[in-house]
Write an enzyme that holds these catalytic residues in place. Structure first.
Site, mmCIF file in Angstrom:
data_model
loop_
_atom_site.group_PDB
_atom_site.id
_atom_site.type_symbol
_atom_site.label_atom_id
_atom_site.label_comp_id
_atom_site.label_asym_id
_atom_site.label_seq_id
_atom_site.Cartn_x
_atom_site.Cartn_y
_atom_site.Cartn_z
ATOM 1 N N GLN A 62 -5.476 1.997 7.355
ATOM 2 C CA GLN A 62 -5.362 3.190 6.522
ATOM 3 C C GLN A 62 -6.399 4.241 6.902
ATOM 4 O O GLN A 62 -6.124 5.434 6.861
ATOM 5 C CB GLN A 62 -5.536 2.821 5.045
ATOM 6 C CG GLN A 62 -4.402 1.982 4.475
ATOM 7 C CD GLN A 62 -4.633 1.660 3.012
ATOM 8 O OE1 GLN A 62 -5.402 2.337 2.342
ATOM 9 N NE2 GLN A 62 -3.970 0.628 2.524
ATOM 10 N N CYS A 63 -7.598 3.820 7.282
ATOM 11 C CA CYS A 63 -8.667 4.755 7.632
ATOM 12 C C CYS A 63 -8.577 5.123 9.113
ATOM 13 O O CYS A 63 -8.060 4.356 9.931
ATOM 14 C CB CYS A 63 -10.038 4.137 7.339
ATOM 15 S SG CYS A 63 -10.301 3.742 5.606
ATOM 16 N N THR A 64 -9.107 6.301 9.432
ATOM 17 C CA THR A 64 -9.187 6.709 10.835
ATOM 18 C C THR A 64 -10.398 6.023 11.449
ATOM 19 O O THR A 64 -11.544 6.408 11.189
ATOM 20 C CB THR A 64 -9.326 8.236 10.950
ATOM 21 O OG1 THR A 64 -8.212 8.851 10.311
ATOM 22 C CG2 THR A 64 -9.365 8.660 12.400
#
Length: 698
Positions: free
Chosen positions: A566-568
Site C-alpha cells: 500500500q505504501c510507496t
C-alpha cells in the site's frame, strides 16, 4: 602668472548623490542587459541651484539615470555622464583612472575648441562613474569624477563675491527673474546651465551663449555671464563655472579683459521665490594662447575619509528583505544567461503557474526545484496529513507538523514555501480526488462531495499552466489526466518503484478548433530528417499519456494489499532524482519554440544537435537506480486509452460529472467497454484459441 596682489578664485566641488533607486536599476541592468559587457554606458544625472543653506553641492543620480530620454526634474540642470561598470573588484581597483579622466577631459576640450560647447553648453558638464556591483552581498563600490580643465595659472579676483541684492536693485532683480524665465520657456526647458547677461538702470537682458557676438557687440572691456550654480556658499562658486572659464579664456581673452560672473541661485522658501542669495563677482581672464593639447584636468571625488579613493555603499541592511530575497533568488538564474545559455527565456519559466497534485515525497522535491527555477506560483492539492514518517523524506515538513494528528500536507507545504521565500504565491487545497473503482454513491452527501471535488479540480487545472501528477496510486492520476487533456494543459507525470522511476510529459492534444487533418508545426518536419528510429519525429500531439500503455482500466489498487504494497516503498534518493527531472523536463518543454507540441527526443537523439538551448525534450525518462541508467523511450497515443482517447474525452466533454460518476461507481469494465479494450481482449483470446487449434492440428 596671476597678479600676486589679487585674491584667487576657488570652487566648491561636486558631491555625488547616488540614490538607492540608481543601485537597484544598475543591479537589474547588470543582470539582464550588461551581463559581462564592460563597455562604457551613457547615463544622466542632474544638479539643482535651489538647495537650502548648509547642503553640499550635489550631482544626483536616480533610477532614471539609465534612460537618456527621461525628463529631468523641474528647475534642474541635466549632466551627461559615462558609466564604467567592471565585472570584478580587482578590475575596479586596477582601472586606469588617469586615462579615464584624460579621455573625458579631451572630449570637453574638443567641444570648447570646435565651438560645440557654445551651441550646447551641457557639453561642459560631463561626469564619470566607475563602479563594481557585488550582487551577492549588495555591496556597491564606486568612484565619481566630474572633470574640470585647469587653466595654466590661477584666476585672480578683480572684485570679490557679493550677494546679488548688493549689486542690483529689487527692480533689476525682478527683471532678471522674468528675463531668465522667458528665455527658459523659449528654449523649452526649466533651467539653463549658462547664459549671457547685461543690465543697466532700466533694463535687464539675457541670451544664449551662441549669440555672444551680437549680444556684446560694441563692448570691449567687460562682459557678464550667468552660471546656474548648485553651490550655496557665500564666497565660492560651484564646480560648473570651472570649465566655462576655460571656454571664456579660450574664446574671448583677446576681446575682453575681464568677466563678471553671476552665480545664479534660485530657491523657493515658504512659497516665495528668492534669488538674492546669488553671488556676483568679477575675474580677470588670463591673457595667453592655448596650445592644441588638452589642458591638465582634475575631478576625482574624495572618499568619506577625505582621501583620494573610492567609496562603498552597503545596501543589504536597508533594502526590503523581501525584495532582497527576490533579487537574490533570481541572481543565479540570470547568471546562466550571461555566458552559459544566452538564449534562455527565463520569463517563460518564472511566470508559469504550476499545480502539484500530491504533496508527499515527490511533491516536496518538485516544489523545491520549482523554486530554484524562480517559479512564483505553486499550488498543492492533497488530502493526507503529515505523519511521523514523513519529515525525513519530505523536506517541506518538520517534526512539529506531525503533532496533534498532523497538519494537512497541502496547507503545511504552501505555508513552508512562503517561509522559505516570501515572494512565492503558494496555496494549498486539502481535498480528495475521486478515482475509478472508488465508489462515491454511498449517499447523497458523498455524491455531492465528489461533485464539488471534481468542480474544484477542474477550476484549478483551468487556472494553471502545468499540471504535475505526483500521487501515490495509479488510479488517482486518471481524473486529472482526463481534465487536463480536455483543457489542453501540459501534464508532467512522475511515478516511483523501488529502484525505478518514470518521468514523462503527456501528449498535448491539438486545439479544439483544429480539424483532424490540420498540421501542428512539428508535423512539418520530414521524418527522414531527424533519425531512423521507429518512433522518431513523433510530434507532441501524438504522444501517449500515463495510461496509453495499459490494456486494462485503472481500479482500486490498494484493495487486499499488505502494508508494504500500500505504501510507496522506494530507495530514498529516487524521489529527489525523479522530482528534479520532472521540473527540468518542464523547463525544457517551455524553452522549445513549440512547447508541448515539440517533437519527442529519444535515446537515439543523444548524439544529435539538441532542439533547445537546454538540450533534449524527451517524452519519457525511465530510470533504473540499480544500474544507474536512464533511457528515453517514446510511445504513441493509444486510440483505446482509458484516459486520453477521443471516446473518453468526448464523453467527458458532453456529459461532465454524469460520465465521471459512472466511472467512479463502476468496475473497470465500464471504461474498457467504452474504449474498446473489452473487444480487444476478446479478439486476443480468440486469436490464442485459433493458435492452439493450429498447433493441435499439426
Amino acid at each position: 602668472m596671476g597678479d600676486p596682489g589679487l585674491a584667487k578664485l576657488q570652487f566648491a566641488p561636486f558631491n555625488s548623490a547616488l540614490d538607492v533607486g540608481f543601485w537597484h536599476e544598475l543591479t537589474q541592468k547588470k543582470l539582464n542587459e550588461y551581463r559581462l559587457d564592460e563597455a562604457p554606458k551613457d547615463i544622466k544625472g542632474y544638479y539643482y541651484n535651489g538647495d537650502s543653506a548648509g547642503l553640499p553641492t550635489r550631482l544626483t543620480l536616480e533610477f532614471s539615470a539609465f534612460d537618456m530620454s527621461a525628463s529631468t526634474p523641474a528647475h534642474c540642470c541635466p549632466a551627461m555622464g559615462t558609466l564604467h561598470n567592471t565585472n570584478t573588484l580587482e578590475a575596479f581597483k586596477t582601472a586606469d583612472k588617469k586615462l579615464l579622466l584624460e579621455q573625458s577631459a579631451n572630449e570637453i576640450w574638443e567641444a570648447i575648441k570646435s565651438g560645440a560647447a557654445l551651441e550646447n553648453p551641457m557639453l561642459l558638464n560631463k561626469f564619470l562613474l566607475l563602479t563594481f556591483a557585488d550582487l551577492k552581498k549588495y555591496h556597491f563600490y564606486y568612484w565619481f569624477c566630474c572633470p574640470a580643465l585647469c587653466l595654466p595659472e590661477s584666476i585672480p579676483l578683480i572684485r570679490g563675491p557679493v550677494s546679488l541684492d548688493q549689486r542690483l536693485s529689487p527692480k533689476q532683480i525682478q527683471a532678471l527673474e522674468h528675463a531668465y524665465d522667458d528665455l527658459c520657456r523659449a528654449e523649452g526647458v526649466t533651467a539653463l546651465p549658462y547664459f549671457l547677461f547685461k543690465y543697466d538702470d532700466d533694463t535687464v537682458l539675457v541670451s544664449l551663449l551662441k549669440h555672444y557676438s551680437d549680444f556684446f557687440q560694441g563692448q570691449r572691456t567687460k562682459i557678464t555671464v550667468g552660471v546656474y550654480d548648485p553651490c550655496n556658499l557665500a564666497q565660492y562658486p560651484g564646480w560648473p563655472l570651472r570649465n566655462f572659464l576655460v571656454l571664456a579664456a579660450h574664446r574671448w581673452s583677446g576681446s575682453f579683459q575681464s568677466v563678471e560672473v553671476l552665480c545664479f541661485r534660485d530657491r523657493t522658501m515658504q512659497g516665495a521665490r528668492d534669488v538674492t542669495h546669488s553671488i556676483i563677482f568679477e575675474v580677470k581672464l588670463p591673457e595667453m594662447a592655448f596650445s592644441p593639447d588638452c589642458p591638465k584636468a582634475v575631478g576625482w571625488e574624495k572618499n568619506q575619509k577625505g582621501g583620494m579613493g573610492p567609496r562603498m555603499v552597503n545596501l543589504s541592511g536597508c533594502m526590503d528583505p523581501k525584495r532582497l530575497a527576490e533579487s537574490s533568488v533570481d541572481l543565479n538564474l540570470k547568471l546562466m544567461c550571461w555566458r552559459l545559455v544566452p538564449t534562455l527565456d527565463l520569463d517563460k519559466v518564472v511566470s508559469v503557474k504550476c499545480l502539484l497534485l500530491g504533496a508527499g515525497t515527490l511533491g516536496c522535491n518538485v516544489a523545491r526545484t520549482l523554486m530554484g527555477w524562480g517559479v512564483r506560483h505553486v499550488t498543492f492539492v492533497d488530502n493526507a496529513k503529515i505523519s511521523y514518517s514523513n519529515p525525513v523524506r519530505q523536506p517541506l515538513y518538520e517534526f512539529e507538523d506531525c503533532l496533534g494528528g498532523g497538519k494537512p500536507k497541502a496547507l503545511a507545504a504552501a505555508e513552508r514555501l512562503q517561509k522559505i521565500f516570501p515572494g512565492v504565491n503558494a496555496r494549498g487545497f486539502n481535498m480528495s480526488i475521486p478515482m475509478p473503482g472508488h465508489p462515491v454513491n454511498f449517499s447523497d452527501v458523498t455524491m455531492e462531495q465528489a461533485r464539488r471535488d471534481v468542480e474544484q479540480l477542474e477550476q484549478l487545472i483551468d487556472n494553471h499552466d502545468v499540471i504535475f501528477l505526483l500521487m501515490d496510486t495509479r488510479e488517482s492520476r486518471w481524473l486529472p489526466t482526463v481534465i487536463a487533456a480536455s483543457k489542453r494543459k501540459l501534464v508532467i507525470n512522475a511515478a516511483l518503484g523501488f529502484d525505478t522511476f518514470v518521468v514523462m510529459r503527456h501528449g498535448l492534444k491539438k486545439p479544439k478548433q483544429q480539424g483532424a487533418g490540420d498540421l501542428c508545426p512539428s508535423h512539418l518536419v520530414a521524418p527522414a530528417d531527424l533519425g531512423s528510429s521507429l518512433f522518431a519525429n513523433i510530434p507532441g500531439y501524438k504522444l501517449g499519456c500515463y495510461f496509453c500503455n495499459d490494456v486494462v482500466a485503472p481500479g482500486d489498487s490498494t484493495r487486499d494489499r499488505t502494508l508494504d504494497q500500500q505504501c510507496t516503498v522506494s530507495r530514498p534518493g529516487l524521489a529527489v532524482i525523479a522530482g528534479a527531472l520532472a521540473v527540468e523536463l518542464m523547463v525544457s518543454v517551455l524553452q522549445h519554440p513549440e512547447g508541448g507540441y515539440a517533437i519527442a527526443s529519444s535515446s537515439d537523439d543523444r548524439m544529435n544537435e539538441p532542439p533547445t538551448s537546454l538540450g533534449l525534450v524527451p517524452h519519457q525518462i525511465r530510470g533504473f537506480l540499480s544500474r544507474f541508467d536512464n533511457v528515453l523511450p517514446v510511445s504513441l497515443a493509444f486510440d483505446k486509452c482509458t484516459a486520453c482517447s477521443p471516446k473518453v474525452l468526448d464523453q467527458y466533454e458532453r456529459e461532465g460529472f454524469t460520465f465521471l460518476a459512472k466511472v467512479f461507481n463502476s468496475s473497470h469494465s465500464f471504461l474498457e467497454d467504452l474504449t474498446g479494450l473489452t473487444l480487444l481482449h476478446q479478439e486476443t483470446q480468440a486469436a490464442e484459441i485459433w493458435d492452439m487449434s493450429d498447433e493441435e492440428t499439426v
